[in-house]
Design a protein around this motif. Structure first.
Motif, PDB file in Angstrom:
ATOM      1  N   THR A   6      -9.065  -3.087   6.097  1.00  0.00           N
ATOM      2  CA  THR A   6      -9.090  -3.960   7.277  1.00  0.00           C
ATOM      3  C   THR A   6     -10.498  -3.988   7.858  1.00  0.00           C
ATOM      4  OG1 THR A   6      -6.748  -3.629   7.789  1.00  0.00           O
ATOM      5  CG2 THR A   6      -8.160  -4.284   9.618  1.00  0.00           C
ATOM      6  N   THR A  57      -0.978   3.044   8.402  1.00  0.00           N
ATOM      7  CA  THR A  57      -0.875   2.003   7.379  1.00  0.00           C
ATOM      8  C   THR A  57       0.150   0.961   7.820  1.00  0.00           C
ATOM      9  OG1 THR A  57      -1.373   3.643   5.677  1.00  0.00           O
ATOM     10  CG2 THR A  57      -0.434   1.549   4.936  1.00  0.00           C
ATOM     11  N   GLU A  58       1.240   1.426   8.418  1.00  0.00           N
ATOM     12  CA  GLU A  58       2.331   0.537   8.831  1.00  0.00           C
ATOM     13  C   GLU A  58       1.949  -0.418   9.958  1.00  0.00           C
ATOM     14  OE1 GLU A  58       4.365   4.319   7.244  1.00  0.00           O
ATOM     15  OE2 GLU A  58       2.507   3.790   8.300  1.00  0.00           O
ATOM     16  N   SER A  91      -1.326  -1.759  10.141  1.00  0.00           N
ATOM     17  CA  SER A  91      -2.382  -2.615   9.543  1.00  0.00           C
ATOM     18  C   SER A  91      -3.861  -2.340   9.814  1.00  0.00           C
ATOM     19  CB  SER A  91      -2.106  -4.078   9.912  1.00  0.00           C
ATOM     20  OG  SER A  91      -0.852  -4.483   9.450  1.00  0.00           O
ATOM     21  N   PRO A  92      -4.402  -1.299  10.294  1.00  0.00           N
ATOM     22  CA  PRO A  92      -3.765  -0.109  10.839  1.00  0.00           C
ATOM     23  C   PRO A  92      -3.955   0.086  12.343  1.00  0.00           C
ATOM     24  CG  PRO A  92      -5.927   0.498  10.083  1.00  0.00           C
ATOM     25  CD  PRO A  92      -5.821  -1.010   9.956  1.00  0.00           C
ATOM     26  N   ILE A 146       0.851  -1.191   0.000  1.00  0.00           N
ATOM     27  CA  ILE A 146       0.000   0.000   0.000  1.00  0.00           C
ATOM     28  C   ILE A 146       0.886   1.239   0.000  1.00  0.00           C
ATOM     29  CG2 ILE A 146      -1.731   1.298   1.298  1.00  0.00           C
ATOM     30  CD1 ILE A 146      -2.755  -1.330   2.407  1.00  0.00           C
ATOM     31  N   THR A 185       1.445   4.813   0.717  1.00  0.00           N
ATOM     32  CA  THR A 185       0.830   5.833   1.569  1.00  0.00           C
ATOM     33  C   THR A 185       0.758   7.142   0.806  1.00  0.00           C
ATOM     34  OG1 THR A 185       2.980   6.400   2.500  1.00  0.00           O
ATOM     35  CG2 THR A 185       1.671   4.773   3.682  1.00  0.00           C
ATOM     36  N   THR A 216      -7.413  10.967   2.712  1.00  0.00           N
ATOM     37  CA  THR A 216      -8.098  10.765   3.996  1.00  0.00           C
ATOM     38  C   THR A 216      -8.315  12.100   4.718  1.00  0.00           C
ATOM     39  OG1 THR A 216      -5.951  10.227   4.995  1.00  0.00           O
ATOM     40  CG2 THR A 216      -7.372   8.388   4.385  1.00  0.00           C
ATOM     41  N   HIS A 259      -7.407   2.404   1.061  1.00  0.00           N
ATOM     42  CA  HIS A 259      -6.793   2.801   2.326  1.00  0.00           C
ATOM     43  C   HIS A 259      -6.941   1.645   3.317  1.00  0.00           C
ATOM     44  CE1 HIS A 259      -6.060   4.993   6.081  1.00  0.00           C
ATOM     45  NE2 HIS A 259      -5.484   5.913   5.348  1.00  0.00           N
ATOM     46  N   ILE A 260      -5.904   1.357   4.068  1.00  0.00           N
ATOM     47  CA  ILE A 260      -5.915   0.180   4.945  1.00  0.00           C
ATOM     48  C   ILE A 260      -6.994   0.279   6.029  1.00  0.00           C
ATOM     49  CG2 ILE A 260      -4.158   1.107   6.514  1.00  0.00           C
ATOM     50  CD1 ILE A 260      -4.632  -2.593   5.383  1.00  0.00           C
ATOM     51  N   TYR A 261      -7.399   1.481   6.388  1.00  0.00           N
ATOM     52  CA  TYR A 261      -8.446   1.661   7.407  1.00  0.00           C
ATOM     53  C   TYR A 261      -9.745   0.991   6.963  1.00  0.00           C
ATOM     54  CZ  TYR A 261     -11.827   4.545  10.151  1.00  0.00           C
ATOM     55  OH  TYR A 261     -12.850   5.002  10.941  1.00  0.00           O
TER      56      TYR A 261
END
Length: 582
Positions: free
Chosen positions: A224, A361-362, A364-365, A172, A174, A560, A219-221
């Protein structure tokens, strides 16, 4: 069943809930739905098609699209064969696409619509492109799925059996507030561990609840989050677009959704603007309820008289707020940036449980999260550190994180990786405090600056406080190396127009309105009223009103909705200088 890879979530959902509606999206005015078994069949077909098309373990495939079930289909299919997804924001430029395509060594591209295709095709070179929409001259994704229908499922099972929990499943990039984007490498374990931890913070009942999804899946938010919703057997409905969220909320009547504070601020400002339009008793009741809500503390004992008033306010006023969100919302998860405490108070008072969380993001989140219960929320904090994650505060106040959710590193950037991953601890760049299990964020380490007098300024805390004014839409504190802090302010034009109407202040344009001496005096009054919350050296001494809002498309905000401070400094250099030359 034993969950070790993310794609294990699909058979888990079938065996636990067997949903009639797993995913849904509106097409031609009607909701098109996919069951749990539909999801599995399409994903399996695509996985087989990828194998027959020469996509193998380790190959990179880009996904550039708005939220829709096809996004999930491609994502899960790539996981099952060990290929690596590279999700990208639809809103970024062709130049950004070109950089990521090359840096990630992308072999195949999936796009959503014509506009995205145009940007991607311009820099794709000889890479194969598939579209989710029906586009002239572009291969449709369903061609691939059809191709996989005649494939050998045993071959796919063999492929799946080779995928290890610690295998890389996505990179991903950023969005970043400065510089080139970095490719965050996440494994199945990274994200799945976070899914299981976050699931403990969800209060809607598993198997029967509904979700409206509108934050970008790239976006990882939200990604996930979507995996967590699948794990819990929630039906996920994708909003048509940002403009139709209000309409979709009323249609879907979700029990939960993820959002960012910026959207909650807009909802609140619209509610307050409508309150100003009321007259007489109705107006007095509205602002009585609002002021009551702004004092609320969900984790404290407010007293029997307050509780009685709040019950009445909920019946007369706040019930309408809940109806506007569909009437069923049990939990709203807020992340990606800091939530104003007053918004948390008033929404909780209104029976709308906004649960703030924190992560990157780092990681996962999710690092910490609030829960939609009175004992799971503490105003001003970003919740408790989630299960299996460790947090400690460094000597300089930086938040350090360790756990199975911490990334493998930055793709092809070993030096950058070594700078943030030290002795198993990820250095977040955020400044914070721990009170037992509760975490509080005070600022971004990189965003803090010094005045010429040597005093440190934490802009994010100040910006959140000043945005409590109903007349301030956006604000950025400036003053690095200067003798005092100042601010660029984008007015809340809805609130400002209402103020002009009440005060009978004439204007023809927004530019003329914000130049009016009475308006400037009013903003000085707002600033003075909020400056009292800060030490003398932190207080905003001067400001500049701007006549156009900051946005993603005009490059002042990340996708975001975080401030791109470097970009804003560059774009408004003259305005900032004028503040200090005055």
């Amino acid at each position: 069943m034993n969950l070790t890879r993310i794609f294990d979530l699909i058979p888990h959902q079938i065996s636990s809930y067997d949903k009639a509606v797993a995913l849904a999206r509106k097409e031609d005015g009607k909701w098109k739905t996919y069951s749990s078994k539909d999801l599995k069949q399409i994903v399996d077909n695509l996985g087989l098609a990828f194998l027959s098309s020469g996509i193998t373990a380790g190959d990179k495939v880009a996904i550039i699209s708005e939220n829709r079930p096809e996004w999930n289909f491609v994502d899960f299919a790539l996981q099952q064969i060990g290929a690596i997804s590279v999700p990208m924001y639809p809103t970024i430029t062709s130049e950004d696409y070109a950089y990521i395509f090359d840096h990630a060594e992308v072999k195949m591209i999936f796009v959503g619509d014509q506009e995205i295709y145009g940007k991607a095709a311009a820099v794709a070179g000889d890479r194969t492109i598939y579209a989710f929409d029906q586009l002239d001259g572009v291969a449709h994704w369903s061609i691939l799925e059809k191709k996989g229908e005649s494939g050998d499922l045993l071959k796919l099972e063999d492929s799946k059996s080779l995928i290890k929990p610690d295998d890389l499943f996505t990179i991903i990039y950023t969005s970043g507030t400065t510089g080139k984007p970095k490719g965050v490498m996440l494994s199945h374990t990274n994200v799945l561990s976070n899914v299981l931890s976050v699931s403990n913070t969800m209060t809607p009942p598993p198997g029967v609840s509904k979700v409206l999804s509108f934050l970008p899946l790239c976006h990882i938010y939200e990604r996930t989050g979507s995996f967590c919703f699948i794990y819990l057997g929630f039906s996920v409905y994708y909003a048509e677009n940002m403009e139709k969220i209000g309409e979709n909320l009323k249609e879907v009547q979700p029990h939960v959704f993820n959002t960012v504070p910026r959207l909650l601020e807009k909802v609140y400002d619209k509610i307050v603007a409508k309150g100003y339009e009321l007259t007489g008793v109705k107006k007095n009741l509205f602002f009585w309820a609002l002021n009551l809500g702004l004092k609320y503390d969900p984790s404290g004992n407010m007293g029997s008289w307050y509780d009685f008033q709040l019950k009445l306010a909920n019946k007369l006023i706040f019930s309408k707020w809940r109806e506007a969100l569909g009437g069923n919302v049990m939990q709203i998860n807020s992340g990606a940036s800091a939530l104003q405490p007053r918004l948390a108070r008033v929404f909780w008072a209104a029976g709308i449980k906004v649960c703030e969380g924190y992560g990157l993001t780092e990681t996962s989140p999710v690092v910490s999260a609030s829960v939609g219960t009175e004992d799971g929320i503490r105003i001003g904090y970003v919740g408790k550190v989630v299960k299996d994650v460790q947090v400690k505060i460094a000597e300089d106040g930086e938040i350090l994180v360790k756990g199975p959710n911490v990334m493998q590193g930055y793709y092809r950037e070993p030096e950058m990786t070594a700078a943030v991953l030290q002795n198993g601890w990820f250095h977040t760049g955020d400044i914070g405090e721990l009170d037992g299990e509760y975490l509080k964020i005070t600022d971004r380490k990189k965003e803090m600056f010094k005045t010429s007098g040597g005093k440190y300024i934490a802009p994010q805390v100040m910006e959140n406080k000043f945005k409590e004014s109903v007349l301030i839409e956006q604000l950025m504190v400036v003053g690095d190396g200067k003798n005092y802090p100042a601010a660029l302010i984008v007015p809340s034009f809805d609130g400002l127009r209402e103020y002009c109407k009440r005060k009978d202040i004439p204007y023809l344009t927004d530019g003329e309105m914000i130049s009016n001496s009475e308006i400037l005096e009013k903003y000085q009054e707002e600033i003075d009223g909020l400056n009292k919350y800060f030490a003398k050296w932190e207080q905003i001494k001067r400001f500049k009103l701007l006549d156009k809002p900051w946005g993603i498309d005009t490059s002042e905000l990340t996708p975001t909705m975080k401030l791109k401070r470097k970009v804003i400094y560059q774009k408004f250099e003259k305005e900032i200088e004028s503040i200090y030359q005055a």
